[in-house]
Design an enzyme around this catalytic site. Sequence first.
Site, short mmCIF file in Angstrom:
data_model
loop_
_atom_site.label_atom_id
_atom_site.label_comp_id
_atom_site.label_asym_id
_atom_site.label_seq_id
_atom_site.Cartn_x
_atom_site.Cartn_y
_atom_site.Cartn_z
N CYS A 108 0.84 -1.20 0.00
CA CYS A 108 0.00 0.00 0.00
C CYS A 108 0.88 1.26 0.00
O CYS A 108 1.60 1.51 -0.95
CB CYS A 108 -1.00 -0.05 1.14
SG CYS A 108 -2.35 1.15 0.97
N HIS A 140 -3.86 -4.70 -0.32
CA HIS A 140 -3.47 -5.28 0.97
C HIS A 140 -3.56 -6.80 0.89
O HIS A 140 -4.65 -7.36 1.00
CB HIS A 140 -4.39 -4.78 2.09
CG HIS A 140 -4.15 -3.37 2.49
ND1 HIS A 140 -3.23 -3.02 3.46
CD2 HIS A 140 -4.69 -2.21 2.04
CE1 HIS A 140 -3.23 -1.70 3.60
NE2 HIS A 140 -4.09 -1.19 2.75
N GLU A 144 -2.78 -8.91 3.10
CA GLU A 144 -3.25 -9.44 4.40
C GLU A 144 -4.76 -9.33 4.56
O GLU A 144 -5.33 -9.91 5.49
CB GLU A 144 -2.53 -8.74 5.55
CG GLU A 144 -3.00 -7.33 5.86
CD GLU A 144 -2.41 -6.24 4.97
OE1 GLU A 144 -2.61 -5.06 5.30
OE2 GLU A 144 -1.77 -6.58 3.96
#
Length: 201
Positions: A79, A183, A185
């Site tokens: 990011c 992202h 995650e």
Amino acid sequence: MIAIIDYGVGNLFSLNCSLKKIGADSVVSGDRKVIEAADKIILPGVGAFGDAAAKLKEKGLDRVIKEEIAKGKHLLGICLGMQLLFEKSYEYGEHDGLGIVRGDVRPLKERAGDLKIPHMGWNRLKFMANSYLFDGLKEGDYVYFVHSYYGNCLDDSLIATTDYGFDVTAAVQRGNVCGVQFHPEKSGDVGLRILKNFVEI
């Protein structure tokens, strides 16, 4: 061991949890010695580019990152961490980045038409080049984005885009350095696969 750089900006807990989930040995640290001892580095980040760049410089971590990259160590920017790889950003002024990827960071609103800013949600990946990051993935896989600015690539680092009114930079790679605007995650199994690919280089 994977060092997640802690410089005061970033969702470090969820990223560390995702790495643990795939069996990676990871640590969150802003300590130079820990970063130097790591096998690979992740540079996360959320928030404003200028603040993040200033914090990296204040802690001397900008130099550490460049030194470790020069030694051949692999780095993944996530990011804002990806945006920091560029030469500069025009987010609330003009700010210098790490200068690893040629180009700058610009507001989405310049090109996204009437689409909502920030760009928030699931979008498809379009591969522009081969990369170890995408092993086991297929064109059109969805990942999760949250951002109001985009990296404007001026070299051959672009490896993936996504559509948000125009082809937005989704991922870059230059030698042993790569970055993703989304992202991983927060991107389910696809994101975990991308992290696993990075860990297993």
